[in-house]
Motif scaffolding. Structure first.
Motif, short mmCIF file in Angstrom:
data_model
loop_
_atom_site.label_atom_id
_atom_site.label_comp_id
_atom_site.label_asym_id
_atom_site.label_seq_id
_atom_site.Cartn_x
_atom_site.Cartn_y
_atom_site.Cartn_z
N LEU A 1 -14.22 4.10 -1.83
CA LEU A 1 -14.36 4.88 -3.07
C LEU A 1 -13.63 4.25 -4.24
O LEU A 1 -14.03 4.41 -5.39
N MET A 2 -12.52 3.56 -3.97
CA MET A 2 -11.76 2.94 -5.06
C MET A 2 -12.09 1.47 -5.24
O MET A 2 -11.79 0.90 -6.30
N GLY A 3 -12.67 0.82 -4.22
CA GLY A 3 -12.88 -0.60 -4.29
C GLY A 3 -14.31 -1.06 -4.10
O GLY A 3 -14.95 -1.54 -5.04
N ALA A 4 -14.83 -0.90 -2.90
CA ALA A 4 -16.14 -1.45 -2.57
C ALA A 4 -17.25 -0.88 -3.43
O ALA A 4 -18.19 -1.58 -3.80
N ALA A 5 -17.16 0.40 -3.76
CA ALA A 5 -18.21 1.02 -4.57
C ALA A 5 -18.03 0.74 -6.07
O ALA A 5 -18.93 0.18 -6.71
N PRO A 6 -16.90 1.10 -6.67
CA PRO A 6 -16.79 0.93 -8.13
C PRO A 6 -16.47 -0.50 -8.57
O PRO A 6 -16.84 -0.88 -9.69
N GLY A 7 -15.80 -1.31 -7.72
CA GLY A 7 -15.38 -2.63 -8.15
C GLY A 7 -16.52 -3.52 -8.62
O GLY A 7 -16.53 -3.96 -9.78
N PRO A 8 -17.49 -3.82 -7.76
CA PRO A 8 -18.61 -4.66 -8.20
C PRO A 8 -19.40 -4.05 -9.35
O PRO A 8 -19.83 -4.76 -10.27
N PHE A 9 -19.58 -2.70 -9.33
CA PHE A 9 -20.36 -2.05 -10.38
C PHE A 9 -19.67 -2.15 -11.74
O PHE A 9 -20.28 -2.57 -12.74
N LEU A 10 -18.41 -1.77 -11.80
CA LEU A 10 -17.70 -1.79 -13.08
C LEU A 10 -17.50 -3.22 -13.59
O LEU A 10 -17.53 -3.46 -14.81
N THR A 11 -17.32 -4.15 -12.68
CA THR A 11 -17.23 -5.54 -13.09
C THR A 11 -18.55 -6.00 -13.70
O THR A 11 -18.57 -6.73 -14.70
N LEU B 1 -7.92 6.08 4.73
CA LEU B 1 -7.64 4.76 4.14
C LEU B 1 -8.94 3.97 3.95
O LEU B 1 -9.14 3.35 2.90
N ALA B 2 -9.81 4.01 4.95
CA ALA B 2 -11.10 3.33 4.83
C ALA B 2 -11.93 3.92 3.69
O ALA B 2 -12.62 3.21 2.95
N LEU B 3 -11.84 5.25 3.54
CA LEU B 3 -12.56 5.91 2.45
C LEU B 3 -12.00 5.47 1.10
O LEU B 3 -12.76 5.25 0.14
N ALA B 4 -10.68 5.29 1.04
CA ALA B 4 -10.06 4.80 -0.20
C ALA B 4 -10.55 3.39 -0.51
O ALA B 4 -10.83 3.06 -1.67
N TYR B 5 -10.65 2.55 0.52
CA TYR B 5 -11.17 1.20 0.30
C TYR B 5 -12.56 1.25 -0.32
O TYR B 5 -12.88 0.45 -1.21
#
Length: 437
Positions: free
Chosen positions: A379-389, A373-377
């Motif tokens: 790989l799906m959020g903390a890493a791509p979220g700020p970058f793609l935004t 679950l932490a990995l999902a947070y």
């Protein structure tokens, strides 16, 4: 709200009368204390960037690498180290982790150059890699399943408070005494809490105080093969959907938090320092939201386990609506209030997601399941979220990018909906016999 967190009710286990009501709270306080140490040791670096840059004439890339190496090691080692902790023993694993990151932080204080600092930060990442999943698994083992959403939300929020505290306290110490003293203070705090933890929390005492739901197992940590462990953590559709629901919602939250300083600077004309402080307030609000939404989820879900998943759906959709409206309002007090409310609610699914994963996974692999679950947070959020935004902001502006980023809450809600469809069917036998999952 009438929540019984003592976990000392009639469990049906031999020796229940010898269990202390205070011990689960002592475990929780020490595990949360170590989580504060974890994030304080990680985030103090950002507070001393200016001093390090001046002392060693470092480039921004080198400064970034000192921070990035910790995140890299956490990403690489979370899963394997959590798996080892499930098999070797969670209590002793936590003690070893805390010693490693505290001693490594001490090494940062005595680093003479960039290479030595990078090495020390590498070991900070090694020590911290699996702590989030293993620490939460330990706390959940001594409380009843009916309060798991509260525990998951409170535990995660403690990490946010630790990050804010590490930055603020580290910056203050560095300003008054020097950057080496900032690292020394973080290391000292970690070593003291670790010493108390080692004297208080042992495998034997955890076993004696384990709640029935954590004590009823289909095997032991050393009795499960790697293949059996993988089947246990990926063996049901509801469990996989819970990973996706939590991970996708983290995209919306991390995008918001990462870009708030820039948004306040560009659209409100705030100076960078003031914008950063205002954004820190959003971090704190999201931490409060994790705890409050977890408490609400557990309270409303008493006697209706699948209702907790429904709250995950509701929090995702509510944050999407509130933040979508907020970013379509003109700059002003009304927008700031709605953004703050959105930050509070956007963190809400952390509790339902953590509780769902813990309920659906066999207790013997809780640390491993929570690591996924932490990995999902990440790989799906903390890493791509700020970058793609940021990529979208270059094309359509930051305001438009933040508007689109919040729409990811919709597929997050859909993942929780799929989780709810088979949630009761996919609960393991141990959870079915537990207390009010």
């Amino acid at each position: 709200m009438g929540l019984n967190l003592s976990g000392t009710g009639n469990t049906g286990l031999a020796g229940t009368s010898s269990r202390s009501r205070a011990y689960p709270w002592a475990v929780t306080a020490l595990v949360l204390g170590l989580l504060l140490s974890d994030y304080m040791s990680r985030q103090v670096l950002s507070a001393v960037f200016p001093q390090l840059k001046a002392a060693w004439t470092l480039s921004d890339a080198q400064l970034g690498s000192l921070s990035g190496v910790v995140a890299l090691m956490v990403g690489i080692l979370t899963m394997p180290l959590s798996l080892l902790a499930d098999r070797w023993g969670r209590a002793r694993s936590i003690a070893l982790m805390a010693v490693v990151w505290s001693v490594a932080t001490l090494g940062c204080a005595f680093a003479a150059n960039y290479g030595q600092m990078l090495t020390a930060r590498f070991f900070v990442g090694v020590g911290e890699a699996a702590y989030g999943s293993v620490g939460l698994a330990v706390i959940m083992s001594v409380f009843p399943p009916k309060v798991r959403a509260t525990l998951a939300g409170a535990f995660t929020s403690a990490g946010i408070f630790g990050a804010v505290l590490g930055t603020a306290l580290g910056g203050s110490i560095a300003a008054h005494y020097g950057w080496r003293e900032a690292f020394l203070a973080m290391a000292a705090f970690g070593l003291v809490v670790t010493a108390v933890y080692c004297l208080t929390v042992t495998e034997g005492r955890l076993a004696r105080h384990a709640h029935q739901s954590a004590a009823v197992r289909t095997g032991t940590g050393t009795g499960l093969s790697v293949g059996e462990t993988l089947r246990a953590v990926f063996g049901s559709r509801a469990l996989i959907c819970a990973y996706f629901g939590g991970g996708l919602q983290s995209f919306a939250l991390y995008s918001l938090l990462a870009w708030m300083p820039s948004y306040l600077n560009r659209y409100y004309g705030m100076a960078p320092g003031k914008a950063a402080m205002s954004a820190a307030g959003m971090f704190i609000l999201s931490g409060v939201g994790m705890t409050l939404c977890g408490v609400l989820t557990d309270w409303a879900g008493r006697g209706a386990p699948a209702r907790k998943v429904s709250f995950g759906i509701g929090f995702c959709l509510l944050s999407c609506v509130v933040l979508s409206i907020a970013f379509r309002l003109p700059a002003g007090n009304a927008q700031i209030i709605l953004i703050a409310l959105g930050a509070l609610v956007a963190a809400g699914p952390w509790g339902p997601a953590g509780a769902s994963v813990a309920n659906l996974a066999n207790p013997v692999v809780h640390a491993t399941a929570l690591a996924i679950l932490a990995l999902a947070y990440n790989l799906m959020g903390a890493a791509p979220g700020p970058f793609l935004t940021g990529v979208l902001a270059d094309r359509i502006g930051l305001l438009g990018a933040l508007q689109l980023a919040q729409l990811v809450s919709i597929p997050a809600a859909l993942a929780f909906m799929l989780c709810r469809r088979t949630y009761l069917r996919d609960l393991p036998d141990a959870a079915r016999s537990g207390d009010n999952v």
